[in-house]
Design a protein around this motif. Structure first.
Motif, PDB file in Angstrom:
ATOM      1  N   ARG A 186       0.840  -1.190   0.000  1.00 56.02           N
ATOM      2  CA  ARG A 186       0.000   0.000   0.000  1.00 56.02           C
ATOM      3  C   ARG A 186       0.880   1.247   0.000  1.00 56.02           C
ATOM      4  O   ARG A 186       1.913   1.294   0.658  1.00 56.02           O
ATOM      5  CB  ARG A 186      -0.918   0.028   1.228  1.00 56.02           C
ATOM      6  CG  ARG A 186      -1.885  -1.132   1.323  1.00 56.02           C
ATOM      7  CD  ARG A 186      -2.915  -0.931   2.437  1.00 56.02           C
ATOM      8  NE  ARG A 186      -3.706  -2.133   2.641  1.00 56.02           N
ATOM      9  CZ  ARG A 186      -3.448  -3.059   3.550  1.00 56.02           C
ATOM     10  NH1 ARG A 186      -2.399  -2.906   4.353  1.00 56.02           N
ATOM     11  NH2 ARG A 186      -4.210  -4.118   3.667  1.00 56.02           N
ATOM     12  N   THR A 205      -3.717   4.059  -1.431  1.00 60.01           N
ATOM     13  CA  THR A 205      -3.694   3.265  -2.661  1.00 60.01           C
ATOM     14  C   THR A 205      -3.084   1.893  -2.413  1.00 60.01           C
ATOM     15  O   THR A 205      -1.989   1.785  -1.862  1.00 60.01           O
ATOM     16  CB  THR A 205      -2.874   3.984  -3.755  1.00 60.01           C
ATOM     17  OG1 THR A 205      -3.464   5.263  -4.014  1.00 60.01           O
ATOM     18  CG2 THR A 205      -2.850   3.167  -5.032  1.00 60.01           C
ATOM     19  N   THR A 206      -3.790   0.856  -2.822  1.00 59.46           N
ATOM     20  CA  THR A 206      -3.274  -0.513  -2.716  1.00 59.46           C
ATOM     21  C   THR A 206      -2.781  -0.944  -4.082  1.00 59.46           C
ATOM     22  O   THR A 206      -3.575  -1.164  -5.003  1.00 59.46           O
ATOM     23  CB  THR A 206      -4.366  -1.478  -2.222  1.00 59.46           C
ATOM     24  OG1 THR A 206      -4.827  -1.043  -0.935  1.00 59.46           O
ATOM     25  CG2 THR A 206      -3.819  -2.895  -2.094  1.00 59.46           C
ATOM     26  N   ARG A 243      -5.497  -4.690 -11.068  1.00 55.95           N
ATOM     27  CA  ARG A 243      -5.624  -3.829  -9.884  1.00 55.95           C
ATOM     28  C   ARG A 243      -5.007  -4.482  -8.640  1.00 55.95           C
ATOM     29  O   ARG A 243      -5.532  -4.400  -7.541  1.00 55.95           O
ATOM     30  CB  ARG A 243      -7.089  -3.469  -9.627  1.00 55.95           C
ATOM     31  CG  ARG A 243      -7.711  -2.639 -10.749  1.00 55.95           C
ATOM     32  CD  ARG A 243      -9.053  -2.068 -10.347  1.00 55.95           C
ATOM     33  NE  ARG A 243      -9.702  -1.377 -11.464  1.00 55.95           N
ATOM     34  CZ  ARG A 243      -9.470  -0.116 -11.805  1.00 55.95           C
ATOM     35  NH1 ARG A 243      -8.609   0.601 -11.127  1.00 55.95           N
ATOM     36  NH2 ARG A 243     -10.113   0.432 -12.827  1.00 55.95           N
ATOM     37  N   GLU A 301      -6.672   0.743 -15.873  1.00 57.01           N
ATOM     38  CA  GLU A 301      -6.654   1.967 -15.081  1.00 57.01           C
ATOM     39  C   GLU A 301      -7.208   3.157 -15.859  1.00 57.01           C
ATOM     40  O   GLU A 301      -7.963   3.978 -15.327  1.00 57.01           O
ATOM     41  CB  GLU A 301      -5.227   2.264 -14.623  1.00 57.01           C
ATOM     42  CG  GLU A 301      -5.131   3.417 -13.643  1.00 57.01           C
ATOM     43  CD  GLU A 301      -3.725   3.565 -13.092  1.00 57.01           C
ATOM     44  OE1 GLU A 301      -3.540   4.356 -12.153  1.00 57.01           O
ATOM     45  OE2 GLU A 301      -2.802   2.891 -13.588  1.00 57.01           O
TER      46      GLU A 301
END
Length: 303
Positions: free
Chosen positions: A10, A14-15, A202, A296
């Motif tokens: 992380r 945001t991961t 993701r 994305e």
């Protein structure tokens, strides 16, 4: 062997990598696939100890890579072919790596010859093309003759001859019993290169299976049918469970039924066929469909 267990990274809210678990085994070429921004590079950096995981673990042959002295003897990696000192020659660059890892300097000439840069060894890297820099990066990965090799987008900038050479190199390395892990965002590359696929999107695992299993599960077969009186056949096809996508009044794409059976039904209903052709969707289209929700920045999306 590379073993990844619940690996997470992380950056604030945001991961980048989310609970990844998979194993990269020796003797095979494993493709690491995902759209740009899927977390592939972050995962590779955690394997090499360049980034610290927020959670989870990653080991190379049972040991965290960061704890290994003379790392190039254990893992060879190409992460960014452009991340080299442009003022150095290829030979000087690799010689510095060899000294820092206690690798005999004679190995430098061997790997430069192997990647096709023997005659350019004394030239400054700043004058190299992208393809030549890729070859130099591969030479650096091979320098310590390691059992584990990581490559991030290794085919970028290579001409067709170079692409074929790299595919053959990966095959040879795997056949020697090494662990070969190749990251890419292009399924078309891996279709001709990999034995096994790890697909993420993701930061999450989407697939971990052999290329054959991925193909069987995701590549969709269909039949193109063209007939002047196609409407007479459509109801019969649907009655037997086929899915009919009517593209034009006289042309349809049929799924869920073999071409032979469609031909039998056409004969029974006295429908003259002008086209009856089996089709299989490419693995590239299957990959794009599988990762569509993980892109994305989709093209055409309003900002």
């Amino acid at each position: 062997m590379i073993e990844i267990e619940r690996l997470t990274k992380r950056y604030g809210a945001t991961t980048a990598v989310d609970q990844l678990t998979f194993t990269v085994r020796p003797g095979t070429v494993t493709g690491f696939l995902g759209p740009n921004g899927a977390g592939k590079s972050t995962t590779l950096r955690m394997i090499l100890g360049l980034n610290t995981p927020t959670e989870g673990s990653v080991t190379v042959d049972g040991v965290p890579f960061a704890g290994r002295p003379r790392g190039l003897r254990h893992v060879g990696a190409l992460l960014d072919a452009g991340d080299v000192h442009g003022g150095r020659s290829a030979k000087a660059h690799l010689s510095a790596l060899a000294r820092s890892n206690r690798i005999p300097l004679g190995r430098v000439d061997e790997v430069l010859a192997e990647v096709g840069l023997g005659k350019a060894a004394g030239r400054r890297i700043g004058g190299y093309s992208l393809g030549m820099k890729q070859r130099l990066g591969i030479a650096g990965a091979l320098l310590g003759d390691p059992p584990v090799l990581l490559f991030d987008e290794p085919l970028n900038g290579l001409d067709p001859e170079g692409v074929l050479w790299v595919r053959g190199l990966f095959r040879r390395l795997a056949d020697e019993g090494r662990t070969v892990f190749v990251s890419s965002h292009m399924m078309a590359e891996m279709e001709h290169t990999a034995d096994r696929l790890v697909v993420i999107g993701r930061g999450r695992l989407i697939a971990d299976e052999s290329l054959a299993e991925f193909s069987a599960r995701n590549a969709r077969s269909s039949v193109a049918v063209r007939a002047p009186e196609l409407s007479l056949l459509v109801d019969a096809l649907r009655a037997e469970g086929a899915e009919v996508d009517l593209m034009e009044p006289q042309f349809a794409i049929v799924t869920g039924m073999a071409a032979e059976r469609i031909g039998e039904l056409a004969h029974r209903h006295k429908v003259v066929l002008h086209e009856l052709a089996s089709r299989t969707s490419s693995l590239e289209s299957a990959f794009m469909s599988l990762t569509a929700d993980s892109i994305e920045y989709p093209a055409g999306e309003a900002r």
